[in-house]
Structures are given as structure tokens and as C-alpha cells.
Write a protein that holds these residues in place. Structure first.
Motif, PDB file in Angstrom:
ATOM      1  N   THR A  99       0.836  -1.207   0.000  1.00 47.63           N
ATOM      2  CA  THR A  99       0.000   0.000   0.000  1.00 47.63           C
ATOM      3  C   THR A  99       0.869   1.255   0.000  1.00 47.63           C
ATOM      4  OG1 THR A  99      -1.770  -1.149   1.185  1.00 47.63           O
ATOM      5  CG2 THR A  99      -1.784   1.267   1.267  1.00 47.63           C
ATOM      6  N   ILE A 100       1.953   1.232   0.776  1.00 44.30           N
ATOM      7  CA  ILE A 100       2.890   2.359   0.792  1.00 44.30           C
ATOM      8  C   ILE A 100       3.592   2.492  -0.563  1.00 44.30           C
ATOM      9  CG2 ILE A 100       5.045   3.229   1.824  1.00 44.30           C
ATOM     10  CD1 ILE A 100       2.666   3.630   3.618  1.00 44.30           C
ATOM     11  N   HIS A 101       3.960   1.355  -1.156  1.00 42.99           N
ATOM     12  CA  HIS A 101       4.604   1.389  -2.476  1.00 42.99           C
ATOM     13  C   HIS A 101       3.704   2.087  -3.493  1.00 42.99           C
ATOM     14  CE1 HIS A 101       6.878  -2.559  -1.281  1.00 42.99           C
ATOM     15  NE2 HIS A 101       7.312  -1.504  -0.623  1.00 42.99           N
ATOM     16  N   GLN A 102       2.430   1.717  -3.487  1.00 37.86           N
ATOM     17  CA  GLN A 102       1.479   2.293  -4.447  1.00 37.86           C
ATOM     18  C   GLN A 102       1.211   3.767  -4.158  1.00 37.86           C
ATOM     19  OE1 GLN A 102      -1.868  -0.332  -4.079  1.00 37.86           O
ATOM     20  NE2 GLN A 102      -0.763  -2.117  -4.864  1.00 37.86           N
ATOM     21  N   LYS A 103       1.169   4.112  -2.880  1.00 38.75           N
ATOM     22  CA  LYS A 103       0.895   5.502  -2.501  1.00 38.75           C
ATOM     23  C   LYS A 103       1.954   6.448  -3.038  1.00 38.75           C
ATOM     24  CE  LYS A 103       0.354   8.477   1.581  1.00 38.75           C
ATOM     25  NZ  LYS A 103       0.299   8.513   3.061  1.00 38.75           N
ATOM     26  N   TYR A 104       3.225   6.023  -2.962  1.00 37.07           N
ATOM     27  CA  TYR A 104       4.313   6.904  -3.362  1.00 37.07           C
ATOM     28  C   TYR A 104       4.882   6.565  -4.742  1.00 37.07           C
ATOM     29  CZ  TYR A 104       4.243   8.686   1.394  1.00 37.07           C
ATOM     30  OH  TYR A 104       3.848   9.280   2.580  1.00 37.07           O
ATOM     31  N   ALA A 105       4.209   5.669  -5.488  1.00 39.41           N
ATOM     32  CA  ALA A 105       4.686   5.312  -6.828  1.00 39.41           C
ATOM     33  C   ALA A 105       4.852   6.532  -7.736  1.00 39.41           C
ATOM     34  CB  ALA A 105       3.751   4.292  -7.475  1.00 39.41           C
ATOM     35  N   PRO A 106       3.917   7.530  -7.707  1.00 44.01           N
ATOM     36  CA  PRO A 106       4.098   8.711  -8.566  1.00 44.01           C
ATOM     37  C   PRO A 106       5.395   9.464  -8.285  1.00 44.01           C
ATOM     38  CG  PRO A 106       1.845   8.597  -7.770  1.00 44.01           C
ATOM     39  CD  PRO A 106       2.610   7.562  -7.018  1.00 44.01           C
ATOM     40  N   LYS A 107       5.839   9.431  -7.048  1.00 43.33           N
ATOM     41  CA  LYS A 107       7.068  10.135  -6.680  1.00 43.33           C
ATOM     42  C   LYS A 107       8.280   9.529  -7.366  1.00 43.33           C
ATOM     43  CE  LYS A 107       9.797  11.487  -2.621  1.00 43.33           C
ATOM     44  NZ  LYS A 107       9.883  11.480  -1.135  1.00 43.33           N
ATOM     45  N   PHE A 108       8.214   8.210  -7.628  1.00 39.57           N
ATOM     46  CA  PHE A 108       9.352   7.513  -8.227  1.00 39.57           C
ATOM     47  C   PHE A 108       9.071   7.111  -9.675  1.00 39.57           C
ATOM     48  CE2 PHE A 108       9.306   6.612  -3.632  1.00 39.57           C
ATOM     49  CZ  PHE A 108      10.546   7.147  -3.274  1.00 39.57           C
ATOM     50  N   ARG A 109       8.189   7.875 -10.332  1.00 37.29           N
ATOM     51  CA  ARG A 109       7.810   7.525 -11.698  1.00 37.29           C
ATOM     52  C   ARG A 109       9.005   7.608 -12.648  1.00 37.29           C
ATOM     53  NH1 ARG A 109       3.702  10.565 -12.120  1.00 37.29           N
ATOM     54  NH2 ARG A 109       2.127   8.970 -11.674  1.00 37.29           N
ATOM     55  N   TRP A 150      35.982 -10.219 -10.455  1.00 37.61           N
ATOM     56  CA  TRP A 150      35.478  -8.931  -9.985  1.00 37.61           C
ATOM     57  C   TRP A 150      34.648  -8.229 -11.059  1.00 37.61           C
ATOM     58  CZ3 TRP A 150      34.100  -5.675  -6.449  1.00 37.61           C
ATOM     59  CH2 TRP A 150      34.035  -4.317  -6.728  1.00 37.61           C
ATOM     60  N   LEU A 151      35.158  -8.209 -12.292  1.00 37.07           N
ATOM     61  CA  LEU A 151      34.456  -7.498 -13.362  1.00 37.07           C
ATOM     62  C   LEU A 151      33.096  -8.123 -13.669  1.00 37.07           C
ATOM     63  CD1 LEU A 151      37.360  -6.844 -15.915  1.00 37.07           C
ATOM     64  CD2 LEU A 151      36.245  -5.173 -14.433  1.00 37.07           C
ATOM     65  N   CYS A 152      32.979  -9.426 -13.477  1.00 32.58           N
ATOM     66  CA  CYS A 152      31.724 -10.112 -13.794  1.00 32.58           C
ATOM     67  C   CYS A 152      30.742 -10.127 -12.636  1.00 32.58           C
ATOM     68  CB  CYS A 152      32.008 -11.549 -14.239  1.00 32.58           C
ATOM     69  SG  CYS A 152      32.852 -11.647 -15.830  1.00 32.58           S
ATOM     70  N   LYS A 153      31.118  -9.541 -11.523  1.00 31.81           N
ATOM     71  CA  LYS A 153      30.208  -9.497 -10.384  1.00 31.81           C
ATOM     72  C   LYS A 153      29.000  -8.641 -10.736  1.00 31.81           C
ATOM     73  CE  LYS A 153      30.114  -8.576  -5.421  1.00 31.81           C
ATOM     74  NZ  LYS A 153      30.896  -8.095  -4.253  1.00 31.81           N
ATOM     75  N   PRO A 154      27.779  -9.170 -10.607  1.00 28.55           N
ATOM     76  CA  PRO A 154      26.584  -8.410 -11.005  1.00 28.55           C
ATOM     77  C   PRO A 154      26.461  -7.110 -10.232  1.00 28.55           C
ATOM     78  CG  PRO A 154      26.038 -10.708 -10.617  1.00 28.55           C
ATOM     79  CD  PRO A 154      27.434 -10.514 -10.124  1.00 28.55           C
ATOM     80  N   ILE A 155      26.010  -6.064 -10.920  1.00 35.10           N
ATOM     81  CA  ILE A 155      25.769  -4.776 -10.284  1.00 35.10           C
ATOM     82  C   ILE A 155      24.310  -4.404 -10.470  1.00 35.10           C
ATOM     83  CG2 ILE A 155      28.118  -3.944 -10.628  1.00 35.10           C
ATOM     84  CD1 ILE A 155      27.087  -2.272 -12.967  1.00 35.10           C
ATOM     85  N   ARG A 156      23.829  -3.585  -9.556  1.00 38.33           N
ATOM     86  CA  ARG A 156      22.444  -3.117  -9.660  1.00 38.33           C
ATOM     87  C   ARG A 156      22.400  -1.875 -10.530  1.00 38.33           C
ATOM     88  NH1 ARG A 156      22.814  -3.695  -3.987  1.00 38.33           N
ATOM     89  NH2 ARG A 156      21.921  -5.652  -3.261  1.00 38.33           N
ATOM     90  N   ARG A 157      21.491  -1.884 -11.456  1.00 35.61           N
ATOM     91  CA  ARG A 157      21.308  -0.709 -12.300  1.00 35.61           C
ATOM     92  C   ARG A 157      19.874  -0.223 -12.165  1.00 35.61           C
ATOM     93  NH1 ARG A 157      24.567  -4.029 -15.550  1.00 35.61           N
ATOM     94  NH2 ARG A 157      26.508  -3.054 -16.197  1.00 35.61           N
ATOM     95  N   HIS A 158      19.710   1.086 -11.939  1.00 34.69           N
ATOM     96  CA  HIS A 158      18.367   1.668 -11.856  1.00 34.69           C
ATOM     97  C   HIS A 158      17.958   2.126 -13.247  1.00 34.69           C
ATOM     98  CE1 HIS A 158      18.266   1.611  -7.504  1.00 34.69           C
ATOM     99  NE2 HIS A 158      19.503   2.104  -7.497  1.00 34.69           N
ATOM    100  N   LYS A 159      16.902   1.571 -13.741  1.00 40.94           N
ATOM    101  CA  LYS A 159      16.423   1.926 -15.079  1.00 40.94           C
ATOM    102  C   LYS A 159      15.473   3.109 -14.988  1.00 40.94           C
ATOM    103  CE  LYS A 159      16.751  -2.820 -16.762  1.00 40.94           C
ATOM    104  NZ  LYS A 159      16.010  -3.945 -17.368  1.00 40.94           N
ATOM    105  N   GLY A 160      15.791   4.137 -15.759  1.00 45.68           N
ATOM    106  CA  GLY A 160      14.929   5.310 -15.771  1.00 45.68           C
ATOM    107  C   GLY A 160      13.634   5.053 -16.512  1.00 45.68           C
ATOM    108  N   HIS A 161      12.660   5.918 -16.298  1.00 41.95           N
ATOM    109  CA  HIS A 161      11.351   5.754 -16.959  1.00 41.95           C
ATOM    110  C   HIS A 161      11.483   6.102 -18.434  1.00 41.95           C
ATOM    111  CE1 HIS A 161       7.037   5.696 -17.389  1.00 41.95           C
ATOM    112  NE2 HIS A 161       7.073   6.893 -17.921  1.00 41.95           N
ATOM    113  N   ARG A 162      10.925   5.238 -19.263  1.00 46.05           N
ATOM    114  CA  ARG A 162      10.956   5.492 -20.716  1.00 46.05           C
ATOM    115  C   ARG A 162       9.661   6.160 -21.138  1.00 46.05           C
ATOM    116  NH1 ARG A 162      13.417  -0.132 -23.255  1.00 46.05           N
ATOM    117  NH2 ARG A 162      15.421  -0.077 -22.146  1.00 46.05           N
ATOM    118  N   HIS A 163       9.796   7.207 -21.893  1.00 50.89           N
ATOM    119  CA  HIS A 163       8.617   7.928 -22.375  1.00 50.89           C
ATOM    120  C   HIS A 163       8.174   7.344 -23.702  1.00 50.89           C
ATOM    121  CE1 HIS A 163       8.941  11.013 -19.262  1.00 50.89           C
ATOM    122  NE2 HIS A 163      10.260  10.929 -19.440  1.00 50.89           N
TER     123      HIS A 163
END
Length: 411
Positions: A47-57, A398-411
Motif C-alpha cells: 500500500t505504501i509502495h502504491q501511494k508513493y509510486a508517482p514520486k518515483f515515476r 570482480w568485473l563479472c560481479k553483477p551490479i544493480r542498475r536503476h532503469k529510468g522511466h521510458r517515455h
């Protein structure tokens, strides 16, 4: 005590697992209504995720849940009642928040990571096989005020919080526990090898599993085994850290088995002489040794060469290296993630060996890894080929260690 933390996308599945489908003891909750079941608490988080979803659009939160596992030893928690687990959980969360805020304070200011305003619940879970009790903690990264808690430092902060509490309570330190467990597993491996009348990987693996361990194999696309990891409860032990001189790795395992089964020296029976009048002239020892060497000593062979053609970014690169260096490289490969094929990490190491740094970087990124090659990277002037191959393997890990990537919103 040991502690682990990471952010995850699958909160509902983790809630089911952590609470053993609502049959675990709830130790501590924050910012939930009274009497909610674990899945209902997860619903409140959503419920909190949905409430603030617009903030992280513009930058959606892909991992909205923080998962933690805190595990003291059986001796450390013997006879604990639920209220003692409650006090322990409170103390750990306070120290964990303190560690995260100390790191955040250097860059973003203190107070960003505020567990007092976060929805969280802690449940007591007992491992079905080992019987070791431990805590599962689930935290909503989006707090009640809509702030997203940073997950950059949580793994390191959890370890440091556990370390502080271990010292505070006089408990055994995780690094000491890990070393003791590694020695224990090493002796088990040797014992299994001693009991094998002939070397066979499947028998060796079955021996480990029959003693309560799990074995994770690392195979390439052709099914060839290149490495393995032994799981003891929630701890993982790569074969490269076991034994002496890496002698329990796949490439050395059969030789280790042979060393544990020495062949008894053959008994040479003296030839019976026929008559006493016949004598044989014996040559001096040095002369006989010289003749023997001239007959039996083989000519030095040319070192075998490993060759392969690799392609990346539409370009083909030729790989050429001594076979013993290639073997040393394979032995040093440690796949950083179970989902990543062994061969991908090996190919990155091969590019590095040939000093194709850009190709190695492209290959590692294609595999889901990341990171930069050191600016002074290269083979040392007097470095042995095998040592250079091992260094290439270590950087590839080390180079192959997975990293987290934040994907931006696509228009």
C-alpha cells in the motif's frame, strides 16, 4: 553471530519463506496495525509502495524490500525465550541503523536511513536440517513519509553491526567461525577421498551430500566441471579456499586422492645365481647412472599451447597462451553468481591475459557485470605466465560481479 542484508523485489515470496507460511514466531514489528498476519503486513507495505509510486515515476524502485538474516550460534542463544530474541533484534536494528547512517553522513547527510519511520517485521526461523534458530527481517525501503532508504551500504553495515555485537557480548567472531568451518569441511573432504577405492567425482559429491552438505557445481556449456562450492547451512565455501595449496579444486582433486593412497614400494627379489663360476663385472655407480639417463631421459618437449578465437562487439580476437597458464587460470575462476556461466568469466580472463582490456570490459558488461579495470593494469616485467593468468582470473571474477542498475522511466 553472522548477518547478511540485501534489497530484493520479491517481498511476498520472502514473507512466506521467512514465516514458514505463517507458522513462525513474530518477534518484533514496527508501524503496522495490531494483529496482522505476515502476508497482511506485506500487503500494508505494498500500500505504501502504491501511494508513493508517482514520486518515483522517473526512476521506479525495482527492489522495494530490504531482506536481512541474522544468525547467532546455537550455543549463543541456548535457552532463549521470545523476549530475549526481541531485545536482541532491537539491539541489532539500532546498531545496523547507526552503521548505515555513519556511511551516509559522509556524502548525503545523516538521518536518511530511518528505521523508526519504516514498516518492518522480524520473525524467528529454525533451520529444518541444522536446527539453528535465526531471525529474518523484512523492511520496507519506502518509509511512511515517502523517503527511499539507500541500499548501497547495507551488506557491509550488517556485517559491522554483527561484529560490534559479537565483541559486546563476547561471542565468537564470524571470521573465526568461517575459518573453523572451512577446516572442518577440509577434513571431511580428505576423509571422503581416503575412503574411495578409486577416484570418481560423483562418489566424492555423494559423500559430501551424505554428510549433510550441499554441493553446487560449476559447469560450462559442454557440461565440463570447472569448479564447485560446498554449502554448510547458509554459508558457502568455494573449493579454492579449502585444503592446502588449493588441492581440493577440480583440477587437483584426483592428484590429491592419489597422494592419500600411496602405492607400497615393490619388493625386488634378488636373482638366483646359477653356479658360482660365473661373475659379472659391475661398473662404477656414476658410469651406470650416466648410461641409464642416456636411455631413459626423454628429450624436453615443447610446452603445449592453448588457442581460441573469441568475438565481442563484432570483432574477433585470437587467444594464445601456455596450457599450464590456462589451467592455472581456470583453477582461479570463481563464478560470482550462480546464474552466470563459468565460460563467460573465463572468456573475460582470456581477454585480459592478451591485454584486450576494452574487449574484456565489453564482455563483462554483456554478462551483467560492471566495474573498471585499474589504470595501471598489465603484466609485470618478471611475472610468471601462470601468476599473470591467476591475476587475470581474479580481475575477471570482480568485473563479472553483477551490479544493480536503476532503469529510468521510458517515455
Amino acid at each position: 553471530m553472522i548477518a547478511k542484508a540485501k534489497s530484493i523485489p520479491h517481498g511476498a515470496a520472502m514473507t512466506n519463506y521467512a514465516t514458514k507460511h505463517n507458522r513462525a514466531d513474530i518477534v518484533l514489528t514496527r508501524n503496522f496495525d495490531e494483529g496482522l498476519t505476515p502476508l497482511a503486513m506485506w500487503g500494508a507495505m505494498e500500500t505504501i509502495h502504491q501511494k508513493y509510486a508517482p514520486k518515483f515515476r522517473r526512476k521506479p524502485v525495482t527492489n522495494p524490500t530490504l531482506r536481512m538474516e541474522v544468525s547467532p550460534s546455537l550455543d549463543e542463544t541456548k535457552g532463549w525465550a521470545l523476549n530475549e530474541w526481541y531485545e536482541y533484534a532491537q539491539r541489532f536494528l539500532d546498531e545496523f541503523q547507526k552503521e548505515v547512517q555513519a556511511k551516509e553522513g559522509k556524502k548525503k547527510g545523516k538521518g536518511k536511513f530511518n528505521l523508526d519511520r519504516a514498516q518492518l517485521f522480524t520473525c524467528l526461523h529454525i533451520d529444518a536440517k541444522s536446527g539453528i534458530p535465526h531471525l529474518h527481517i523484512l523492511i520496507n525501503r519506502i518509509d511512511l513519509d515517502g523517503n527511499l532508504m539507500n541500499d548501497s551500504f547495507i551488506g557491509d553495515s550488517a556485517v559491522k553491526a554483527a561484529h560490534t555485537i559479537n565483541i559486546e557480548r563476547g561471542w565468537e567472531l564470524p571470521e573465526d567461525i568461517h575459518e573453523a568451518h572451512a577446516k572442518e569441511i577440509t577434513e571431511v573432504c580428505y576423509d571422503i577421498l581416503r575412503g574411495m577405492s578409486r577416484f570418481d567425482w560423483d562418489s566424492y559429491k555423494h559423500g559430501l551430500e551424505s554428510r549433510g552438505y550441499k554441493v553446487h557445481e560449476q559447469r560450462d556449456k559442454q557440461g565440463v566441471l570447472h569448479g564447485y562450492t560446498i554449502l554448510r547451512g547458509n554459508s558457502r565455501f568455494k573449493s579454492s579456499i579449502l585444503g592446502k595449496g588449493r588441492n581440493l579444486t577440480v583440477t587437483k582433486l584426483e592428484a590429491t586422492w592419489k597422494n592419500l593412497h600411496p602405492v607400497a614400494p615393490s619388493v625386488v627379489k634378488p636373482c638366483s645365481s646359477v653356479g658360482t663360476s660365473q661373475t659379472t663385472e659391475r661398473k662404477p655407480i656414476t658410469e651406470r647412472n650416466s648410461e641409464r639417463q642416456s636411455v631413459t631421459q626423454p628429450k624436453p618437449e615443447e610446452p603445449s599451447i592453448f588457442r581460441k578465437i573469441l568475438s565481442v562487439d563484432g570483432k574477433s580476437c585470437s587467444i594464445k597462451m601456455p596450457m599450464d597458464a590456462y589451467t592455472a587460470m581456470k583453477d582461479a575462476i570463481e563464478v560470482p553468481d550462480e546464474s552466470m556461466p563459468f565460460e563467460n568469466v573465463l572468456n573475460v580472463a582470456l581477454f585480459l591475459f592478451m591485454n584486450y582490456v576494452d574487449a574484456a570490459t565489453s564482455m563483462s558488461e554483456f554478462c551483467g557485470g560492471g566495474g573498471d579495470t585499474p589504470s595501471n593494469w598489465g603484466k609485470d616485467k618478471d611475472e610468471d605466465e601462470r601468476d599473470w593468468a591467476r591475476r587475470c582470473a581474479q580481475l575477471a571474477n570482480w568485473l563479472c560481479k553483477p551490479i544493480r542498475r536503476h532503469k529510468g522511466h521510458r517515455h
